[in-house]
Design an enzyme around this catalytic site. Structure first.
Site, short mmCIF file in Angstrom:
data_model
loop_
_atom_site.label_atom_id
_atom_site.label_comp_id
_atom_site.label_asym_id
_atom_site.label_seq_id
_atom_site.Cartn_x
_atom_site.Cartn_y
_atom_site.Cartn_z
N ARG A 12 -39.94 2.61 3.11
CA ARG A 12 -39.65 1.25 2.67
C ARG A 12 -40.33 0.20 3.55
O ARG A 12 -40.98 -0.72 3.05
CB ARG A 12 -38.13 1.01 2.67
CG ARG A 12 -37.33 1.84 1.69
CD ARG A 12 -37.79 1.69 0.25
NE ARG A 12 -37.81 0.30 -0.20
CZ ARG A 12 -38.56 -0.14 -1.20
NH1 ARG A 12 -39.38 0.68 -1.84
NH2 ARG A 12 -38.51 -1.40 -1.57
N ILE A 13 -40.19 0.34 4.87
CA ILE A 13 -40.77 -0.67 5.75
C ILE A 13 -42.29 -0.53 5.82
O ILE A 13 -43.02 -1.53 5.75
CB ILE A 13 -40.14 -0.60 7.16
CG1 ILE A 13 -38.63 -0.90 7.07
CG2 ILE A 13 -40.83 -1.59 8.10
CD1 ILE A 13 -38.29 -2.25 6.46
N SER A 154 -33.83 -4.50 14.68
CA SER A 154 -33.47 -4.12 13.31
C SER A 154 -33.47 -5.35 12.42
O SER A 154 -33.51 -6.49 12.90
CB SER A 154 -32.08 -3.48 13.29
OG SER A 154 -31.08 -4.45 13.58
N CYS A 155 -33.39 -5.12 11.12
CA CYS A 155 -33.35 -6.24 10.18
C CYS A 155 -32.13 -7.11 10.41
O CYS A 155 -32.21 -8.35 10.37
CB CYS A 155 -33.39 -5.72 8.75
SG CYS A 155 -32.05 -4.58 8.32
N ARG A 200 -20.37 8.98 3.66
CA ARG A 200 -21.68 8.99 3.02
C ARG A 200 -21.91 10.22 2.15
O ARG A 200 -23.01 10.42 1.63
CB ARG A 200 -22.79 8.84 4.07
CG ARG A 200 -23.06 7.38 4.37
CD ARG A 200 -24.17 7.19 5.36
NE ARG A 200 -23.67 7.21 6.73
CZ ARG A 200 -24.40 6.94 7.79
NH1 ARG A 200 -25.69 6.66 7.65
NH2 ARG A 200 -23.88 6.97 8.99
N THR A 213 -22.19 1.09 12.88
CA THR A 213 -23.28 0.16 13.19
C THR A 213 -23.36 -0.04 14.70
O THR A 213 -22.33 -0.02 15.39
CB THR A 213 -23.09 -1.20 12.50
OG1 THR A 213 -24.15 -2.08 12.89
CG2 THR A 213 -21.76 -1.84 12.86
N ARG A 236 -21.77 -0.65 3.28
CA ARG A 236 -22.88 -0.57 2.33
C ARG A 236 -22.34 -0.84 0.93
O ARG A 236 -21.27 -0.33 0.57
CB ARG A 236 -23.53 0.82 2.38
CG ARG A 236 -24.02 1.24 3.76
CD ARG A 236 -25.47 0.88 3.99
NE ARG A 236 -25.92 1.33 5.31
CZ ARG A 236 -26.36 2.54 5.58
NH1 ARG A 236 -26.43 3.45 4.60
NH2 ARG A 236 -26.76 2.87 6.79
N ASN A 318 -33.51 -7.51 3.79
CA ASN A 318 -33.60 -6.58 4.91
C ASN A 318 -34.90 -5.78 4.93
O ASN A 318 -35.23 -5.16 5.93
CB ASN A 318 -32.40 -5.62 4.91
CG ASN A 318 -32.07 -5.06 3.54
OD1 ASN A 318 -31.38 -5.73 2.76
ND2 ASN A 318 -32.53 -3.86 3.24
#
Length: 339
Positions: A12-13, A154-155, A200, A213, A236, A318
């Site tokens: 993604r980044i 981080s974002c 998750r 986090t 999330r 983000n």
């Protein structure tokens, strides 16, 4: 000079860094000479061209043997598992953008250096022994020529640190809490499936899912005076992009909500222009998709209780905002190193 960049990890980044480079018109300043990604080149080209969050890329993208071609530019594609085997020296790489999300230690950075890169920038929080951790707009002026291995944080850190700094400088923060309301990520499940974190294991599209986090640690890394005085939690949510951060701080000086908003609005128009934005429009998360700012303060949600408790809501894309900061930090590293 033009900074010669290699990207390690084209997820993604990594892909958004390439898109942001071309969309922002900074190709005269940065050129991507290589991308290392274990996935096949055809898949890399397809996902660069077509993106569910950010739409179709305006540039022509094609795969030619061991190259990914963007417009008239040919980028060498590598599929190396070992950092030591990467041909950074041969390619004359100035800065490696490590966007794997896996590597982040000094040892990993030194492996890139040993392979021939002059500098390394991690796209996520790194270990404490890195040369620097940068939130662009706040502390990039502390970069030095000898800083070889750097993290772009981080974002969420990039989103909240500028706002915390502004509030602390103006009113003196005593303590605070942060709740990150983050879009779903690749480490979640499409349908219920096994994961070491039992929360998750559940389908990402069907639940609001609390996750661990390290944002509080990220805050105290920049503001050591807040050690044991900031806490953070994260959830999330079933969206694929854009994050909101609920920031609450107690401050020493009495203040009103309109004064907080005026402070943040002036910063967005002045010292933090391009990094922080401010809005009072009735917007929702999708409206901040593809926004290049690190933080967008939602002035309609600012509250003050008892003159000393401030609550703000701050948005960020983000992916896109952070990808743009990767480019900013790359240029900042190159400026101090190669001038």
């Amino acid at each position: 000079m033009t900074v010669r960049v290699a990207i390690n990890g084209f997820g993604r980044i990594g892909r958004n860094v390439v898109r942001a480079l071309y969309e922002s018109g900074r190709r005269a300043e940065i050129t991507v000479v290589a991308i290392n990604e274990l996935a096949d080149a055809a898949g890399m080209a397809h996902l660069l061209k077509y993106d569910t969050s950010h739409g179709r890329f305006a540039w022509e993208v094609r795969q030619e043997r061991d190259q990914l071609c963007v417009g008239d530019d040919a980028i060498r594609v590598l599929h190396e598992r070992s950092l030591q085997s990467l041909p950074w020296r041969e390619l004359g790489v100035d800065v490696v953008l490590d966007c794997t999300g896996v590597y982040g230690s000094r040892e990993h950075g030194e492996a890139h250096i040993a392979a021939g890169a002059k500098k390394v920038l991690f796209s996520h929080p790194g270990s404490n022994d890195l040369d620097a951790t940068v939130v662009y707009g706040v502390n990039q002026d502390q970069l030095r020529a000898e800083h070889r291995i750097v993290s772009n944080a981080s974002c969420t850190t990039n989103c909240i640190i500028p706002v915390i700094k502004l509030l602390d400088d103006a009113y003196g923060i005593e303590s605070g809490t942060v709740t990150t309301i983050h879009s779903a990520m690749h480490d979640q499940q499409v349908i219920d499936a096994y994961h070491p974190d039992l929360r998750r294991t559940r389908a990402a599209s069907q639940s609001i899912i609390p996750v661990d986090t390290k944002l509080a640690a990220g805050i105290t890394r920049f503001f050591p005076q807040f050690n044991d005085r900031f806490e953070a939690i994260a959830v999330r949510v079933p969206t694929i992009n854009v994050t909101a951060i609920d920031l609450s701080v107690t401050v020493k000086k009495p203040v009103k909500a309109n004064e907080v908003n005026l402070l943040l609005q002036k910063a967005a128009q002045g010292a933090f222009h391009g990094i922080v934005d401010y809005t009072e429009l009735p917007l929702v998360s999708v409206d901040f998709n593809h926004d290049p700012h690190s933080a967008i303060v939602d002035g309609t949600q600012t509250r003050v209780s008892g003159a000393h408790l401030i609550k703000t809501l701050v948005w960020c894309d983000n992916e896109w905002g952070f990808a743009n900061r990767m480019l900013d930090t790359t240029l900042a590293m190159a400026t101090v190193a190669f001038r």
